[in-house]
Design an enzyme around this catalytic site. Structure first.
Site, PDB file in Angstrom:
ATOM      1  N   CYS A 198       0.844  -1.189   0.000  1.00 32.23           N
ATOM      2  CA  CYS A 198       0.000   0.000   0.000  1.00 32.23           C
ATOM      3  C   CYS A 198       0.882   1.243   0.000  1.00 32.23           C
ATOM      4  CB  CYS A 198      -0.884   0.021   1.241  1.00 32.23           C
ATOM      5  SG  CYS A 198       0.098   0.036   2.740  1.00 32.23           S
ATOM      6  N   CYS A 224       3.376   1.895   2.738  1.00 28.33           N
ATOM      7  CA  CYS A 224       4.681   1.221   2.749  1.00 28.33           C
ATOM      8  C   CYS A 224       5.785   2.144   2.249  1.00 28.33           C
ATOM      9  CB  CYS A 224       4.655  -0.028   1.864  1.00 28.33           C
ATOM     10  SG  CYS A 224       3.462  -1.261   2.395  1.00 28.33           S
ATOM     11  N   ASP A 238      -7.636 -23.310 -35.768  1.00 32.24           N
ATOM     12  CA  ASP A 238      -8.999 -22.909 -35.478  1.00 32.24           C
ATOM     13  C   ASP A 238      -9.405 -21.973 -36.626  1.00 32.24           C
ATOM     14  OD1 ASP A 238     -11.310 -22.415 -33.905  1.00 32.24           O
ATOM     15  OD2 ASP A 238     -10.449 -20.477 -33.345  1.00 32.24           O
ATOM     16  N   ASP A 266      -6.785 -18.660 -30.529  1.00 31.74           N
ATOM     17  CA  ASP A 266      -6.697 -17.272 -30.083  1.00 31.74           C
ATOM     18  C   ASP A 266      -6.205 -17.132 -28.643  1.00 31.74           C
ATOM     19  OD1 ASP A 266      -8.836 -17.987 -28.578  1.00 31.74           O
ATOM     20  OD2 ASP A 266     -10.316 -16.873 -29.739  1.00 31.74           O
TER      21      ASP A 266
END
Lengths: 747, 123
Positions: free
Chosen positions: A13, A16, A431, A630
């Site tokens: 955070c 810190c 595909d 994909d």
């Protein structure tokens, strides 16, 4: 006073930040420090001990690691150049003593060791060569000693023992020639000096060649711009790219590199993304489009909002991935590693055995007085010729160049295993949607049956499909929008994977999907079958629409083929690969596409969850299967395949999701990936073969195996030259991969 | 007599090579209590080269390469599939966790520089 940047891990955070800053300022010598929470980076200025600072951060509960800056890179390059020059200097110094000694010796101009004057001259030569060995080869002797203390042996051990033996033997017979028979009184100071000269020269040349192996990664790093023009408080400022915060607005002018990843918020332009994707054509970008750091803005000026910074940018991730892959090693290199790790002690043993064989059994071949000389020279030659470096280097150096070259072509190879497997593929499964086709389907025909008008059919279909995320659904909804059709509110909606959608408006139940869906709900589509087949034969996808369980019409959708799909499939065929297509489409459409592109085999009406089974089925038939998809919908099939290729345009792909990521949308990337993998594996095999053959032929020849038959004995100086050249040959061969061209370019 | 002495000495030498490089027990330096372990790379050697750590515990290895030879520019960790580039003169770190007790070698990519991490079971 120095300035360093540190990556700080463990900051959860903003609070810190102050803890880390406190830890930093308490370190003796720190003058100034700032911590960037968004980037998790701290910049520190002052005269401090970096080790103490790292420890202080660790004691505060965080982890700091020093970041390599541009200046560091420059310093590193300068240090490497200095080392290169030093090697050349050392080589020259050793050659200045060794070469004249060799020439005078051959010309018979040097005195013998049979009188005090001769001994005196040789003693002085011995001292001079000791200085040369210390100056030019000191690193070998200290390295050998340190390794020995650690129960290790390496190249230094072989060089130090080989040249050390030559010098010591020569000095002993110089001081006390009576120790050996008169014929054997030959000093080898020149051999020791020339061997050291050649090895230093070989190392210098190898270093130069090695620099070229990492050119690809250097080019990627070079793509990162140093500054960005940020708009802060209404003013435009040029700031270091590392200081740009998340969400800040950045201006990019024509011809400039885009500094970070983000989304255009104002303006439009065309952007050259070829350096990341290999795609030569510039891409049009408008408001709302994503831009990628490192690419070049061509024509317009625009503003974009930074969405990714630091290590999160696509370029940073690509660099990290390429680096990681370059450090990995495929199974093919593991045997060489095992041999290399026990090689040196084994050569030491072979050298002693060589000495013993000559010492005990050569009396019949050479004059008795010469036995000791021959035993020593052959032992020395064995030590000098052996080159475990070439073995150890054979695999990693080719991987380094091959993976880097692939990255230049827009192909990101995750690791050495993926590279090796790609070279073995004999079936590639594609595909259809988004891989073979552009993935941008459009409505190409509308047919109404009975009393239903075309626009009514489209209205019902689009109303239902607006809840679906399927590419065909998007095409139908877009077509309705273009026609200005107002859509119904949907009371109920169900997406049926691989079939279509069902639902209801306030007025009626509606089904939109393929023939299987219609059959499942007992909708009679006999009246539409002929037209549906005709559309499918033109590679279009007929989508049936049923209202109140009665067939109302067909919305035909077509997804254009990518321009280079046909050529890419041809290239795959030339590489000896069978091409298989999987599609959820009906068999007529699939057949039409397969015939148009000369696809060897196709499976139609495949549900997403059964793609994986098809891959398993092909593997059970003994094929090594690559799957191109994909990267998101096809995840299970990609994982099941021996090599999963995630195909995407630009960088909108999760680059960690597949074994190989194709940054270009083109199928040529698959052929490139396979071709570059095959070339790299072939290169590794050449290197390994060369290194094995070199050592397994060189060592016996050095030991004198040819002497009983042909009277040929290898000169230790030639052994030194061969050893110096063997590593250089491996590096040079790997560098040939830099000239690999895209399969598309070869056309 | 000389022949016999030379032969015996050579055989002793072979035995010594086998023992010293392959069979001799190697002393390890215990680093079990530390979180960051500093390792320097100089003159073809990692110092310390034989390090005792605790299995299943996170350690940071901080390498400082002083050896300009290209051989030293990379360190590979067997068994845990990690590697690290070592820039000359700059400390760089790598985090490791050795999952089970045992020996894990590390080396340069040419297998000429060697080191060992000996993981002992957690008490």
């Amino acid at each position: 006073m120095k300035t360093e940047r540190f990556s700080i891990a463990g900051m959860m955070c903003a609070g810190c930040v102050s803890s880390v800053e406190k830890a930093l300022v308490n370190v003796a010598g720190v003058k100034q420090s700032s911590v960037n929470f968004a980037e998790h980076v701290a910049q520190v200025e002052g005269d401090y001990d970096t080790g103490v600072l790292l420890k202080a951060v660790a004691d505060a509960g965080y982890e700091a690691s020093l970041l390599v800056t541009e200046e560091d890179e420059t310093e590193k390059e300068a240090a490497e150049f200095e080392y290169y020059r030093n090697l050349l200097k050392k080589s020259l110094a050793a050659a200045l003593l060794g070469v004249p000694l060799f020439i005078f010796g051959m010309a018979g101009l040097l005195p013998g060791l049979n009188n005090l004057q001769g001994q005196g001259i040789w003693f002085l030569i011995g001292l001079a060569s000791a200085w040369v060995l210390w100056f030019s080869g000191g690193q070998f002797y200290s390295g050998a000693w340190k390794s020995f203390k650690n129960h290790n042996a390496n190249m230094d051990t072989l060089i130090a023992l080989g040249t050390g033996t030559a010098w010591l033997f020569s000095m002993v017979i110089t001081v006390n020639p009576e120790l050996v028979p008169a014929l054997a009184r030959h000093a080898y100071f020149e051999a020791a000096a020339i061997i050291i000269a050649l090895i230093n020269l070989g190392s210098a040349l190898e270093m130069r060649a090695r620099g070229k192996t990492s050119e690809a990664i250097k080019r990627l790093i070079g793509l990162q711009p140093k500054t960005a023009r940020v708009i802060r408080d209404g003013k435009e400022l040029d700031v270091a790219v590392n200081d740009v915060g998340l969400g800040e607005t950045v201006r990019v002018r024509p011809g400039e590199k885009i500094p970070l990843d983000g989304v255009i918020i104002d303006g439009h332009s065309s952007v050259d993304e070829s350096m990341l994707t290999g795609e030569p054509l510039a891409v049009e970008k408008n408001t709302g489009d994503e831009v990628v750091g490192g690419t070049i803005n061509k024509t317009g000026t625009f503003l974009f909002q930074a969405k990714k910074i630091g290590s999160e940018t696509a370029l940073a991730q690509i660099i990290a991935l390429v680096r990681k892959a370059q450090n990995s090693k495929p199974a093919i290199g593991k045997l060489a590693d095992k041999i290399a790790s026990v090689f040196v002690p084994a050569v030491l043993i072979i050298a002693v055995i060589t000495f013993l064989l000559w010492f005990n059994f050569s009396a019949a071949l050479v004059a008795e007085d010469m036995v000791v000389s021959y035993a020593l020279v052959t032992m020395m030659t064995v030590l000098i010729i052996a080159c475990p470096c070439a073995l150890g280097l054979a695999t990693p150096i080719s991987i380094m160049v091959g993976v880097g070259k692939a990255a230049e072509l827009g192909v990101l190879i995750r690791n050495g295993e993926a590279l090796q497997q790609s070279g073995k593929l004999d079936v590639v499964v594609l595909d259809k949607t988004g891989t073979i086709t552009q993935g941008k389907p459009t409505v190409t025909a509308l047919i109404g049956f009975g009393s239903w008008q075309q626009n009514d059919v489209l209205k019902y279909a689009a109303s239902l499909e607006k809840g679906s995320e399927h590419p065909l659904a998007e095409a139908i909804v877009n077509a309705a929008k273009e026609k200005g059709i107002n859509l119904f509110e949907i009371a109920e909606f169900n997406a049926l994977a691989g079939l279509g959608v069902s639902g209801s408006t306030d007025l009626s139940p509606v089904l939109v999907g393929n023939a299987v869906l219609m059959h499942r709900y007992n909708v009679d589509i006999t009246a539409a079958e002929v037209q549906a087949e005709q559309l499918a034969a033109q590679a279009q996808t007929p989508v049936f629409v049923a209202i109140n369980n009665q067939l109302a019409g067909i919305v035909s959708v077509s997804d254009p083929l990518k321009e280079d799909s046909e050529q890419a499939i041809q290239t795959l065929h030339k590489l000896g690969i069978r091409v298989v297509m999987l599609t959820g489409d009906n068999s007529h459409t699939a057949k039409a596409v397969a015939e148009q592109l000369n696809i060897d085999e196709y499976y139609a009406e495949v549900l997403p969850q059964t793609k994986e089974q098809k891959i398993s089925m092909l593997q059970a038939q003994g094929h090594v299967v690559g799957m191109v998809g994909d990267g998101i919908n096809d995840a299970p099939a990609l994982a099941r395949a021996d090599v999963g290729f995630a195909i995407g345009t630009g960088t909108d792909v999760a680059i960690e999701s597949a074994d190989i990521t194709l940054m270009r949308g083109s199928l040529n990337g698959v052929a490139d990936a396979i071709a570059v993998s095959k070339a790299t594996v072939r290169n590794i095999k050449q290197n390994l073969f060369g290194a094995f053959i070199y050592n397994s032929l060189g060592i016996p020849v050095a030991a004198g195996i040819l002497f009983p038959l042909f009277g040929v004995l290898l000169n230790p100086m030639i052994a030194g030259a061969a050893m110096a050249m063997s590593s250089l040959t491996v590096v040079t061969n790997a560098n040939r991969l830099r000239w690999f061209r895209s399969t598309g370019d070869k056309k | 007599m000389t022949v016999l002495i030379v032969n015996v000495l050579a055989l002793i030498l072979i035995a010594a090579i086998i023992w010293w490089f392959w069979l001799a027990p190697i002393k390890t330096i215990s680093m079990t209590g530390k979180q960051i372990i500093d390792i320097s790379v100089e003159n073809g050697v990692y110092t310390p080269a034989n390090i005792e750590v605790t299995a299943n515990q996170k350690y940071t290895l901080r390498f400082l390469r002083k050896d300009p030879s290209p051989c030293a520019e990379k360190v590979l960790f067997e068994g845990i599939g990690k590697s690290l580039d070592l820039p000359l003169g700059l400390p760089v770190e790598i985090e490791i966790i050795l999952p089970v007790a045992g020996e894990y070698g590390f080396s340069c990519d040419m297998k000429m520089y060697h080191g060992r991490l000996v993981a002992t079971a957690q008490v």
